[in-house]
Design a protein around this motif. Sequence first.
Motif, PDB file in Angstrom:
ATOM      1  N   ASP A  41       0.842  -1.208   0.000  1.00 47.46           N
ATOM      2  CA  ASP A  41       0.000   0.000   0.000  1.00 47.46           C
ATOM      3  C   ASP A  41       0.873   1.253   0.000  1.00 47.46           C
ATOM      4  O   ASP A  41       0.651   2.189  -0.776  1.00 47.46           O
ATOM      5  CB  ASP A  41      -0.907   0.035   1.251  1.00 47.46           C
ATOM      6  N   GLN A  42       1.871   1.264   0.895  1.00 48.84           N
ATOM      7  CA  GLN A  42       2.734   2.444   0.998  1.00 48.84           C
ATOM      8  C   GLN A  42       3.571   2.600  -0.275  1.00 48.84           C
ATOM      9  O   GLN A  42       3.818   3.710  -0.751  1.00 48.84           O
ATOM     10  CB  GLN A  42       3.620   2.348   2.237  1.00 48.84           C
ATOM     11  N   MET A  43       3.990   1.474  -0.847  1.00 51.00           N
ATOM     12  CA  MET A  43       4.770   1.540  -2.096  1.00 51.00           C
ATOM     13  C   MET A  43       3.961   2.222  -3.189  1.00 51.00           C
ATOM     14  O   MET A  43       4.485   3.052  -3.937  1.00 51.00           O
ATOM     15  CB  MET A  43       5.189   0.140  -2.554  1.00 51.00           C
ATOM     16  N   VAL A  44       2.661   1.874  -3.259  1.00 54.43           N
ATOM     17  CA  VAL A  44       1.805   2.457  -4.294  1.00 54.43           C
ATOM     18  C   VAL A  44       1.703   3.981  -4.077  1.00 54.43           C
ATOM     19  O   VAL A  44       1.812   4.765  -5.027  1.00 54.43           O
ATOM     20  CB  VAL A  44       0.413   1.782  -4.298  1.00 54.43           C
ATOM     21  N   ILE A  45       1.571   4.394  -2.821  1.00 56.36           N
ATOM     22  CA  ILE A  45       1.505   5.837  -2.523  1.00 56.36           C
ATOM     23  C   ILE A  45       2.829   6.503  -2.932  1.00 56.36           C
ATOM     24  O   ILE A  45       2.849   7.540  -3.597  1.00 56.36           O
ATOM     25  CB  ILE A  45       1.223   6.065  -1.012  1.00 56.36           C
ATOM     26  N   ASP A  46       3.940   5.875  -2.561  1.00 54.47           N
ATOM     27  CA  ASP A  46       5.255   6.454  -2.862  1.00 54.47           C
ATOM     28  C   ASP A  46       5.512   6.538  -4.371  1.00 54.47           C
ATOM     29  O   ASP A  46       6.134   7.492  -4.861  1.00 54.47           O
ATOM     30  CB  ASP A  46       6.373   5.640  -2.194  1.00 54.47           C
ATOM     31  N   MET A  47       5.014   5.556  -5.118  1.00 52.56           N
ATOM     32  CA  MET A  47       5.206   5.585  -6.577  1.00 52.56           C
ATOM     33  C   MET A  47       4.484   6.791  -7.186  1.00 52.56           C
ATOM     34  O   MET A  47       5.006   7.451  -8.088  1.00 52.56           O
ATOM     35  CB  MET A  47       4.697   4.279  -7.203  1.00 52.56           C
ATOM     36  N   GLY A  48       3.287   7.049  -6.653  1.00 51.48           N
ATOM     37  CA  GLY A  48       2.527   8.222  -7.113  1.00 51.48           C
ATOM     38  C   GLY A  48       3.284   9.506  -6.804  1.00 51.48           C
ATOM     39  O   GLY A  48       3.368  10.421  -7.640  1.00 51.48           O
ATOM     40  N   GLU A  49       3.872   9.553  -5.609  1.00 44.72           N
ATOM     41  CA  GLU A  49       4.632  10.757  -5.236  1.00 44.72           C
ATOM     42  C   GLU A  49       5.870  10.924  -6.095  1.00 44.72           C
ATOM     43  O   GLU A  49       6.250  12.033  -6.464  1.00 44.72           O
ATOM     44  CB  GLU A  49       5.058  10.663  -3.770  1.00 44.72           C
TER      45      GLU A  49
END
Length: 541
Positions: A45-53
């Motif tokens: 989940d956090q990886m997906v957020i970080d990829m967006g950032e």
Amino acid sequence: MQSHHITLDSSSSAAGSDGLEVKCNGMRARNSTLLCVPIMAETVDQMVIDMGEAKAVGADLVEIRLDCLKVFNHNQDLKRLVKECPLPTLFSYRPIWEGGQYDGDEKTRLDALRLAIELGADYIDVELQVAREFIDSINGKKPETLKVIVSSHNFQDTPSVEALGNLVARIQASGADIVKIATTSLDITDVARTFQITVHSQVPFIGLVLGERGLISRILSAKFGGYLTYGTLESGIVSAPTQPTVKDLLHLYNFRQIGPDTKVFGVISKPVSHSKSPKLYNEVFNSVGFNGVYAHLLVDDIAKFFQTYSCMDFAGFSVGIPHKEAAVKCCDEVDPVAKSIGAINCIIRRPTDGKLYGFNTDYVGAISAIEEGLKGSPNAGSVTGSPLAGRLFVVIGAGGASKALAYGAKQKGARILIANRTYDRARELADTVGGDAVSLADLGNIPPEDGMILANTTSIGMQPNVGDTPLSKHALKYYSLVFDAIYTPKMTRLLREAEECGVTIVSGLEMFIGQAYEQFEKFTGLPAPKKLFRKVMENHS
Ligand code: NAP
């Protein structure tokens, strides 16, 4: 360690000589080096957020570090990571034996990477030790667009150019599409060997030198034609020690604007990370359209630095603690004022013959700011002469900045008193400029007189030791003006206490801005945009 001279002709770079004008995120770039953000979250989940950032801050691709995941369901998680990533993906699954976090069996690890390929990964990073076997295992199944990076990490040092060249050949022979070598910097000159390999590499090459002394390997990879460089999302969240953030690469160092012809400038100092010079010069270079990049250069041995980085493109340097005096010996020619001060804070490589020319611009800004501060105060001096004339000018310190201030004040007719921790150094400087000396411990006991000026030119009170001060508060009331050469922080404890005593204060920021105008003109040959300098410094202080 090898310290021999290295030829760095960035224009011969394989990757740098073609397609220099590429479009990255809507911006015209001078290089084709990609900007990659390592994604090191512990959950998908956090990886997906970080990829967006990562996309939002301007990265070109992300390196998904599967070994950082606390729970990893291969099929489901890889599908999601590939599908939801808004940027091209680079998967790595770094084992403990190569500096990563994975400590399971090799088959499971390599199966996960093979699955990532099947699911549409754009890049896979595998370690040299397993590369041949891994590449053989995907033979015939490798998608045309997939690129395999074969990497080697050395956490001890940076080998010789010859050894690095042999390593490139071994990595290439394993079937790599892209060669990656990460080494460790024990000295900033180690990075030159990686630059040399990058420039001459016939295969796409990623060269990184870990550690603060290796920072320029990341910034200048764009100049020397590196395939990609890594930048973190936030400072402190790093996959390798002292990695810059993507924002710093893009906005502090103007990464997209760096190309083979970009001139390199920097501040040579130790410590250096506190210096605001990179912020200032890069912003001003960018505003006036000057093709230069200015970096933090953590230098241990200044003579070795100049022996190694001797090519024309390493064009100009600011010199800070503790190198200002040793810098004099490194120059082919020294400006007469700097010679009498015995310290240099600016070196340029003359474009006509490559010779190093040293200057001292430190005292100009400080002395004029002090004169300005004294205008209108009692005992302001004669109308025609300097308000410093006839006053007692107390300099705390006997180093490079001290010499510059003492020399500058003496020129203006002040009487000089040097106060230093080491009395002998105070005496020596006092004899050189023509003044008196006292040990710093005794400075509080000197007989007060009207109109005295105090100038701190030591690092006492500088970040992080902001609670320190060179002279106790009760002694400050005898002074008309207190100057502090420190500019991080702008308001030091010394200045705050002087102001509380009703004394006029002048900050080191004024000295910094004054010397920076002069250096900019010497670096670029262009007139300094003074308003812009002040605005940039005020924004950042
Ligand atoms: P430097 O040549 O290394 O001189 C250091 C001096 O500080 C020496 O006299 C040393 O005394 C003294 N010193 C250092 N630590 C001390 C301590 N804990 N207690 C007592 N004395 C101490 O350094 P520099 O290049 O002249 O720079 C000095 C300061 O000026 C730095 O803070 C620097 O950031 C600042 N600076 C500001 C600007 C600007 O533009 N605002 C420009 C240049 C420098 P000993 O002789 O006893 O070792």
